[in-house]
Design a protein around this motif. Structure first.
Motif, PDB file in Angstrom:
ATOM      1  N   THR A 126       0.836  -1.192   0.000  1.00  0.00           N
ATOM      2  CA  THR A 126       0.000   0.000   0.000  1.00  0.00           C
ATOM      3  C   THR A 126       0.875   1.249   0.000  1.00  0.00           C
ATOM      4  O   THR A 126       1.817   1.358   0.790  1.00  0.00           O
ATOM      5  CB  THR A 126      -0.916   0.015   1.237  1.00  0.00           C
ATOM      6  N   ASN A 127       0.588   2.171  -0.918  1.00  0.00           N
ATOM      7  CA  ASN A 127       1.360   3.420  -1.088  1.00  0.00           C
ATOM      8  C   ASN A 127       2.813   3.143  -1.458  1.00  0.00           C
ATOM      9  O   ASN A 127       3.679   3.991  -1.233  1.00  0.00           O
ATOM     10  CB  ASN A 127       1.293   4.291   0.179  1.00  0.00           C
ATOM     11  N   GLY A 128       3.066   1.987  -2.038  1.00  0.00           N
ATOM     12  CA  GLY A 128       4.429   1.634  -2.430  1.00  0.00           C
ATOM     13  C   GLY A 128       4.562   1.499  -3.935  1.00  0.00           C
ATOM     14  O   GLY A 128       3.682   1.893  -4.704  1.00  0.00           O
ATOM     15  N   ALA A 129       5.680   0.934  -4.355  1.00  0.00           N
ATOM     16  CA  ALA A 129       5.926   0.728  -5.780  1.00  0.00           C
ATOM     17  C   ALA A 129       4.966  -0.319  -6.333  1.00  0.00           C
ATOM     18  O   ALA A 129       4.481  -1.191  -5.604  1.00  0.00           O
ATOM     19  CB  ALA A 129       7.371   0.285  -5.997  1.00  0.00           C
ATOM     20  N   GLY A 130       4.679  -0.247  -7.626  1.00  0.00           N
ATOM     21  CA  GLY A 130       3.788  -1.200  -8.253  1.00  0.00           C
ATOM     22  C   GLY A 130       4.464  -2.538  -8.480  1.00  0.00           C
ATOM     23  O   GLY A 130       5.692  -2.673  -8.405  1.00  0.00           O
ATOM     24  N   VAL A 131       3.644  -3.556  -8.747  1.00  0.00           N
ATOM     25  CA  VAL A 131       4.151  -4.877  -9.099  1.00  0.00           C
ATOM     26  C   VAL A 131       3.573  -5.265 -10.457  1.00  0.00           C
ATOM     27  O   VAL A 131       2.556  -4.734 -10.895  1.00  0.00           O
ATOM     28  CB  VAL A 131       3.786  -5.937  -8.036  1.00  0.00           C
ATOM     29  N   ALA A 132       4.210  -6.208 -11.123  1.00  0.00           N
ATOM     30  CA  ALA A 132       3.802  -6.599 -12.467  1.00  0.00           C
ATOM     31  C   ALA A 132       2.456  -7.303 -12.456  1.00  0.00           C
ATOM     32  O   ALA A 132       2.191  -8.154 -11.601  1.00  0.00           O
ATOM     33  CB  ALA A 132       4.858  -7.504 -13.086  1.00  0.00           C
ATOM     34  N   GLY A 133       1.595  -6.913 -13.413  1.00  0.00           N
ATOM     35  CA  GLY A 133       0.331  -7.598 -13.627  1.00  0.00           C
ATOM     36  C   GLY A 133       0.407  -8.431 -14.892  1.00  0.00           C
ATOM     37  O   GLY A 133       1.469  -8.916 -15.274  1.00  0.00           O
ATOM     38  N   SER A 134      -0.736  -8.598 -15.569  1.00  0.00           N
ATOM     39  CA  SER A 134      -0.781  -9.415 -16.789  1.00  0.00           C
ATOM     40  C   SER A 134       0.021  -8.766 -17.912  1.00  0.00           C
ATOM     41  O   SER A 134       0.118  -7.546 -18.001  1.00  0.00           O
ATOM     42  CB  SER A 134      -2.222  -9.595 -17.251  1.00  0.00           C
ATOM     43  N   THR A 135       0.559  -9.621 -18.783  1.00  0.00           N
ATOM     44  CA  THR A 135       1.161  -9.175 -20.035  1.00  0.00           C
ATOM     45  C   THR A 135       0.260  -9.620 -21.178  1.00  0.00           C
ATOM     46  O   THR A 135      -0.303 -10.715 -21.152  1.00  0.00           O
ATOM     47  CB  THR A 135       2.566  -9.768 -20.213  1.00  0.00           C
ATOM     48  N   PHE A 136       0.114  -8.745 -22.185  1.00  0.00           N
ATOM     49  CA  PHE A 136      -0.694  -9.047 -23.366  1.00  0.00           C
ATOM     50  C   PHE A 136       0.224  -9.221 -24.564  1.00  0.00           C
ATOM     51  O   PHE A 136       1.202  -8.485 -24.717  1.00  0.00           O
ATOM     52  CB  PHE A 136      -1.707  -7.928 -23.613  1.00  0.00           C
ATOM     53  N   TYR A 137      -0.103 -10.191 -25.437  1.00  0.00           N
ATOM     54  CA  TYR A 137       0.764 -10.567 -26.543  1.00  0.00           C
ATOM     55  C   TYR A 137      -0.009 -10.525 -27.859  1.00  0.00           C
ATOM     56  O   TYR A 137      -1.208 -10.803 -27.911  1.00  0.00           O
ATOM     57  CB  TYR A 137       1.303 -11.989 -26.343  1.00  0.00           C
ATOM     58  N   HIS A 138       0.724 -10.193 -28.931  1.00  0.00           N
ATOM     59  CA  HIS A 138       0.162 -10.296 -30.279  1.00  0.00           C
ATOM     60  C   HIS A 138       1.197 -10.934 -31.189  1.00  0.00           C
ATOM     61  O   HIS A 138       2.274 -10.369 -31.401  1.00  0.00           O
ATOM     62  CB  HIS A 138      -0.217  -8.916 -30.826  1.00  0.00           C
ATOM     63  N   GLY A 139       0.877 -12.102 -31.704  1.00  0.00           N
ATOM     64  CA  GLY A 139       1.701 -12.705 -32.724  1.00  0.00           C
ATOM     65  C   GLY A 139       1.267 -12.159 -34.070  1.00  0.00           C
ATOM     66  O   GLY A 139       0.239 -12.568 -34.616  1.00  0.00           O
TER      67      GLY A 139
ATOM     68  N   PHE B  28     -10.305   0.004  -9.518  1.00  0.00           N
ATOM     69  CA  PHE B  28     -11.350  -0.345  -8.565  1.00  0.00           C
ATOM     70  C   PHE B  28     -10.926   0.153  -7.184  1.00  0.00           C
ATOM     71  O   PHE B  28      -9.739   0.275  -6.874  1.00  0.00           O
ATOM     72  CB  PHE B  28     -11.628  -1.851  -8.562  1.00  0.00           C
ATOM     73  N   SER B  29     -11.925   0.460  -6.353  1.00  0.00           N
ATOM     74  CA  SER B  29     -11.691   0.996  -5.018  1.00  0.00           C
ATOM     75  C   SER B  29     -12.585   0.286  -4.020  1.00  0.00           C
ATOM     76  O   SER B  29     -13.655  -0.218  -4.375  1.00  0.00           O
ATOM     77  CB  SER B  29     -11.978   2.503  -4.969  1.00  0.00           C
ATOM     78  N   THR B  30     -12.136   0.249  -2.764  1.00  0.00           N
ATOM     79  CA  THR B  30     -12.952  -0.329  -1.702  1.00  0.00           C
ATOM     80  C   THR B  30     -12.651   0.381  -0.396  1.00  0.00           C
ATOM     81  O   THR B  30     -11.536   0.861  -0.174  1.00  0.00           O
ATOM     82  CB  THR B  30     -12.694  -1.836  -1.555  1.00  0.00           C
ATOM     83  N   GLU B  31     -13.647   0.459   0.476  1.00  0.00           N
ATOM     84  CA  GLU B  31     -13.489   1.088   1.787  1.00  0.00           C
ATOM     85  C   GLU B  31     -13.479   0.016   2.859  1.00  0.00           C
ATOM     86  O   GLU B  31     -14.364  -0.835   2.918  1.00  0.00           O
ATOM     87  CB  GLU B  31     -14.639   2.065   2.044  1.00  0.00           C
ATOM     88  N   ILE B  32     -12.451   0.051   3.701  1.00  0.00           N
ATOM     89  CA  ILE B  32     -12.314  -0.923   4.778  1.00  0.00           C
ATOM     90  C   ILE B  32     -11.882  -0.192   6.041  1.00  0.00           C
ATOM     91  O   ILE B  32     -10.793   0.396   6.088  1.00  0.00           O
ATOM     92  CB  ILE B  32     -11.274  -2.012   4.453  1.00  0.00           C
ATOM     93  N   ASP B  33     -12.745  -0.214   7.047  1.00  0.00           N
ATOM     94  CA  ASP B  33     -12.407   0.274   8.390  1.00  0.00           C
ATOM     95  C   ASP B  33     -11.729   1.630   8.382  1.00  0.00           C
ATOM     96  O   ASP B  33     -10.635   1.802   8.937  1.00  0.00           O
ATOM     97  CB  ASP B  33     -11.528  -0.739   9.118  1.00  0.00           C
ATOM     98  N   GLY B  34     -12.355   2.578   7.726  1.00  0.00           N
ATOM     99  CA  GLY B  34     -11.865   3.957   7.782  1.00  0.00           C
ATOM    100  C   GLY B  34     -10.849   4.321   6.727  1.00  0.00           C
ATOM    101  O   GLY B  34     -10.334   5.446   6.736  1.00  0.00           O
ATOM    102  N   TYR B  35     -10.545   3.412   5.797  1.00  0.00           N
ATOM    103  CA  TYR B  35      -9.611   3.694   4.717  1.00  0.00           C
ATOM    104  C   TYR B  35     -10.234   3.311   3.375  1.00  0.00           C
ATOM    105  O   TYR B  35     -10.933   2.290   3.276  1.00  0.00           O
ATOM    106  CB  TYR B  35      -8.296   2.924   4.892  1.00  0.00           C
ATOM    107  N   ILE B  36      -9.968   4.114   2.363  1.00  0.00           N
ATOM    108  CA  ILE B  36     -10.341   3.775   0.994  1.00  0.00           C
ATOM    109  C   ILE B  36      -9.071   3.345   0.269  1.00  0.00           C
ATOM    110  O   ILE B  36      -8.071   4.072   0.257  1.00  0.00           O
ATOM    111  CB  ILE B  36     -10.985   4.964   0.268  1.00  0.00           C
ATOM    112  N   TYR B  37      -9.122   2.161  -0.335  1.00  0.00           N
ATOM    113  CA  TYR B  37      -7.982   1.615  -1.072  1.00  0.00           C
ATOM    114  C   TYR B  37      -8.289   1.710  -2.565  1.00  0.00           C
ATOM    115  O   TYR B  37      -9.297   1.180  -3.035  1.00  0.00           O
ATOM    116  CB  TYR B  37      -7.717   0.169  -0.668  1.00  0.00           C
ATOM    117  N   ASP B  38      -7.421   2.394  -3.292  1.00  0.00           N
ATOM    118  CA  ASP B  38      -7.577   2.581  -4.732  1.00  0.00           C
ATOM    119  C   ASP B  38      -6.558   1.715  -5.458  1.00  0.00           C
ATOM    120  O   ASP B  38      -5.342   1.927  -5.321  1.00  0.00           O
ATOM    121  CB  ASP B  38      -7.368   4.051  -5.111  1.00  0.00           C
ATOM    122  N   PHE B  39      -7.043   0.743  -6.232  1.00  0.00           N
ATOM    123  CA  PHE B  39      -6.186  -0.127  -7.034  1.00  0.00           C
ATOM    124  C   PHE B  39      -6.178   0.383  -8.467  1.00  0.00           C
ATOM    125  O   PHE B  39      -7.230   0.695  -9.031  1.00  0.00           O
ATOM    126  CB  PHE B  39      -6.704  -1.561  -7.011  1.00  0.00           C
ATOM    127  N   THR B  40      -4.999   0.468  -9.057  1.00  0.00           N
ATOM    128  CA  THR B  40      -4.849   0.984 -10.413  1.00  0.00           C
ATOM    129  C   THR B  40      -4.019   0.012 -11.244  1.00  0.00           C
ATOM    130  O   THR B  40      -2.970  -0.464 -10.794  1.00  0.00           O
ATOM    131  CB  THR B  40      -4.161   2.363 -10.414  1.00  0.00           C
TER     132      THR B  40
END
Length: 289
Positions: free
Chosen positions: A102-115, A205-217
């Motif tokens: 949270t509030n840190g560097a991003g991590v790798a998600g999916s990769t998309f390919y085109h042959g 997408f975003s969600t609220e949990i126990d007084g915090y809103i978490y924004d995923f990008t």
């Protein structure tokens, strides 16, 4: 391309199952499963329907390359040379990523390919891809503290155009290729790139949990571009041009940030406020009488 990272993201709201969490969640993990929907795939009007067009959770791409792990794909086209590969779109599937802070560097998600391989056109050959739907399921879970999880489902619509450098038997100058105003000027493009477009409105997408809103990008990671000729974003549609005769790929980067929710007045405070307003109203009424 420099504006792409701030422009591309997906959005929706999800409710996570929550217990009593006194501090912000500091670390997350997620698992992604993806597949192309045969029922939502459309082909060009000329040519026969491609055979063996879909693969899911396979351990190599249709051209035999294996840069990551497991893949889902849709493929099409009669190769112009029998030793060549058919064209395809593919995405990573069935993989888990940890260490998303949270509030840190991003991590790798999916990769998309085109042959992007040369295929024949015409009614006697296989039709080419016109559009496809990629179904994505993401399970998000908290690592520190443990115990929170949610499953998100998204469907991404992809439009595809397999371009040609030949119109009515006449070679098309590279300056007349679609998107030249975006990717032109590099000096090493010999033929019109193919292009596919992706509706990117469902990636945040975003969600609220126990007084915090978490924004995923989720954003395209420009450091991962491989044989990508150009990228453009317009009205929530990302258009990607790919080089001819090679495997192209573009990765994604997932980040999460947290922000505190504005405090809500306690019920007793609300009651006192309401009582004060009522008393003020009654006093005003007496003065008017």
């Amino acid at each position: 391309m420099k504006s792409l990272a701030s422009s591309i993201a997906l959005a929706a709201t999800v409710a996570l199952s929550s217990g009593a969490v006194a501090a912000p969640i500091s670390e997350w993990a997620f698992t992604v499963n993806q597949s192309f929907d045969p029922n939502s795939t459309t082909w060009t009007s000329t040519g026969t329907t491609p055979v063996d067009a879909f693969g899911n959770n396979v351990d190599a791409l249709p051209d035999g390359q294996d840069p990551a792990g497991n893949y889902s794909y849709v493929r099409w086209g009669t190769p112009a040379n029998p030793t060549n590969d058919r064209s395809f779109l593919a995405a990573d599937t069935n993989f888990t990523q940890t260490g998303l802070m949270t509030n840190g560097a991003g991590v790798a998600g999916s990769t998309f390919y085109h042959g992007n391989y040369t295929v024949w056109g015409g009614s006697q050959y296989e039709a080419k891809l016109n559009s496809a739907s990629l179904f994505t399921e993401i399970e998000i879970s908290s690592v520190s503290p443990e115990g929170l999880s949610a499953v998100l489902s998204r469907t991404f619509e992809i439009g595809f155009v397999e371009t040609t450098n030949d119109r009515n038997g006449i070679d098309v100058p590279i300056e007349q290729c679609d998107g030249y105003d975006i990717w032109g000027g590099s000096g090493n493009i010999a033929s019109c790139p193919d292009r596919f477009s992706l509706d990117i409105r469902s990636l945040d997408f975003s969600t609220e949990i126990d007084g915090y809103i978490y924004d995923f990008t989720v954003a395209f990671d420009l450091s991962t571009l491989n044989n990508i000729v150009g990228v453009d974003v317009n009205d929530n549609i990302a258009t990607i041009w790919t080089g001819e005769g090679v495997l192209s790929s573009i990765g994604t980067l997932v980040t999460v940030t947290a922000r505190e929710v504005a405090p809500v007045p306690e019920p007793a405070s609300i009651a006192l406020l309401g009582g004060g307003l009522l008393a003020a109203g009654m006093g005003l009424r007496r003065r008017r009488k």
